[in-house]
Design a protein around this motif. Structure first.
Motif, short mmCIF file in Angstrom:
data_model
loop_
_atom_site.label_atom_id
_atom_site.label_comp_id
_atom_site.label_asym_id
_atom_site.label_seq_id
_atom_site.Cartn_x
_atom_site.Cartn_y
_atom_site.Cartn_z
N GLU A 163 0.83 -1.21 0.00
CA GLU A 163 0.00 0.00 0.00
C GLU A 163 0.87 1.25 0.00
O GLU A 163 0.58 2.22 -0.73
N ASP A 164 1.94 1.23 0.79
CA ASP A 164 2.85 2.37 0.84
C ASP A 164 3.62 2.53 -0.47
O ASP A 164 3.83 3.65 -0.94
N ILE A 165 4.02 1.41 -1.05
CA ILE A 165 4.75 1.45 -2.33
C ILE A 165 3.88 2.04 -3.43
O ILE A 165 4.35 2.82 -4.27
N LEU A 166 2.60 1.70 -3.41
CA LEU A 166 1.68 2.16 -4.45
C LEU A 166 1.22 3.61 -4.26
O LEU A 166 0.78 4.24 -5.22
N THR A 167 1.33 4.12 -3.05
CA THR A 167 0.78 5.45 -2.79
C THR A 167 1.80 6.51 -2.36
O THR A 167 1.48 7.70 -2.38
N SER A 168 3.01 6.09 -1.98
CA SER A 168 3.96 7.05 -1.43
C SER A 168 5.20 7.22 -2.32
O SER A 168 6.02 6.30 -2.44
N PRO A 169 5.37 8.40 -2.92
CA PRO A 169 6.58 8.67 -3.72
C PRO A 169 7.85 8.60 -2.87
O PRO A 169 8.91 8.23 -3.38
N ILE A 170 7.73 8.94 -1.59
CA ILE A 170 8.90 8.87 -0.70
C ILE A 170 9.44 7.45 -0.64
O ILE A 170 10.64 7.21 -0.78
N VAL A 171 8.53 6.51 -0.45
CA VAL A 171 8.91 5.09 -0.37
C VAL A 171 9.45 4.62 -1.71
O VAL A 171 10.47 3.91 -1.75
N ASP A 172 8.81 5.00 -2.79
CA ASP A 172 9.23 4.55 -4.12
C ASP A 172 10.66 4.99 -4.45
O ASP A 172 11.47 4.19 -4.90
N VAL A 173 10.95 6.26 -4.20
CA VAL A 173 12.28 6.80 -4.50
C VAL A 173 13.34 6.12 -3.63
O VAL A 173 14.40 5.72 -4.12
N GLY A 174 13.03 5.97 -2.34
CA GLY A 174 13.97 5.30 -1.43
C GLY A 174 14.21 3.86 -1.82
O GLY A 174 15.35 3.37 -1.77
N LEU A 175 13.14 3.17 -2.23
CA LEU A 175 13.25 1.76 -2.61
C LEU A 175 14.08 1.59 -3.88
O LEU A 175 14.91 0.67 -3.98
N ILE A 176 13.89 2.47 -4.84
CA ILE A 176 14.68 2.41 -6.09
C ILE A 176 16.16 2.62 -5.77
O ILE A 176 17.02 1.91 -6.29
N ALA A 177 16.45 3.60 -4.90
CA ALA A 177 17.83 3.87 -4.52
C ALA A 177 18.46 2.64 -3.86
O ALA A 177 19.61 2.28 -4.15
#
Length: 203
Positions: A106-120
């Motif tokens: 849910e966080d991955i799908l809705t939070s850009p903060i999480v997405d950017v951190g996860l990609i890094a």
């Protein structure tokens, strides 16, 4: 008296592990403030970014001062950046979401903060796995090309930091300026190195 490389590496190791020990001590003594999870998340993320930038600093230093020998410690510093980034991720998964797949997705799908951190973080994994001498030999020139992505990771990490700060992005901008300076030095020195032989040929 000349200090051995092993002694310096031990000293660097102690310095690198010190932030973790401080956090652990504060956690045991309930000194992390009213929101311990948030404090640990911020602390580990900040130190991951700091060690990433310290690691990136070693290449310009080597370019400017080839005999400095600082490059010997790049691998250890880079792995500590990965170590603190992994702690940052584990705190997010375990303490913030209880390893709940539903809440994490849910966080991955809705939070850009999480997405950017996860990609890094995902981009950081192959760099950590290929940091050995054996992998350097096997990959050859491809190793250097792969590890150039560390600058992209740096940019993503700072963006992740900036998004998490929301209102006040003074600190992220400070780290962004450091990254920009490092990139500028690297580019200027490399450009001069490439132009050097041409000038000598013209003469």
């Amino acid at each position: 008296m000349k200090v051995s490389t092993l002694t310096v590496k031990c000293m660097v190791f102690v310095v690198c592990v010190s932030p973790f020990m401080v956090m652990l001590w504060n956690a045991v003594n309930n000194s992390l403030g009213p929101n311990p999870v948030e404090a640990m998340t911020h602390f580990t993320g900040l130190w991951a970014l700091r060690f990433l930038l310290i690691t990136l600093t070693l290449t310009p230093i080597k370019m400017l001062y080839p005999k400095s020998g600082v490059i010997k410690y790049r691998r250890m510093l880079g792995l500590f950046a990965f170590f603190y980034a992994t702690l940052h991720l584990l705190i997010f998964l375990a303490f913030e979401h209880g390893f709940s797949v539903r809440f994490i997705l849910e966080d991955i799908l809705t939070s850009p903060i999480v997405d950017v951190g996860l990609i890094a973080y995902i981009l950081l994994i192959p760099l950590a796995l290929t940091s050995t001498n054996e992998m350097m030999r096997k990959l050859g020139k491809a190793w250097k090309k792969m590890h150039i992505s560390v600058y992209v990771i740096g940019m993503l990490s700072i963006l992740h930091f900036a998004l998490s700060e929301k209102a006040d992005i003074t600190n992220p901008l400070f780290y962004a300026s450091i990254l920009l300076i490092l990139l500028t030095i690297r580019g200027v020195v490399r450009n001069r190195t490439q132009k050097g032989p041409k000038k000598s040929n013209d003469a």
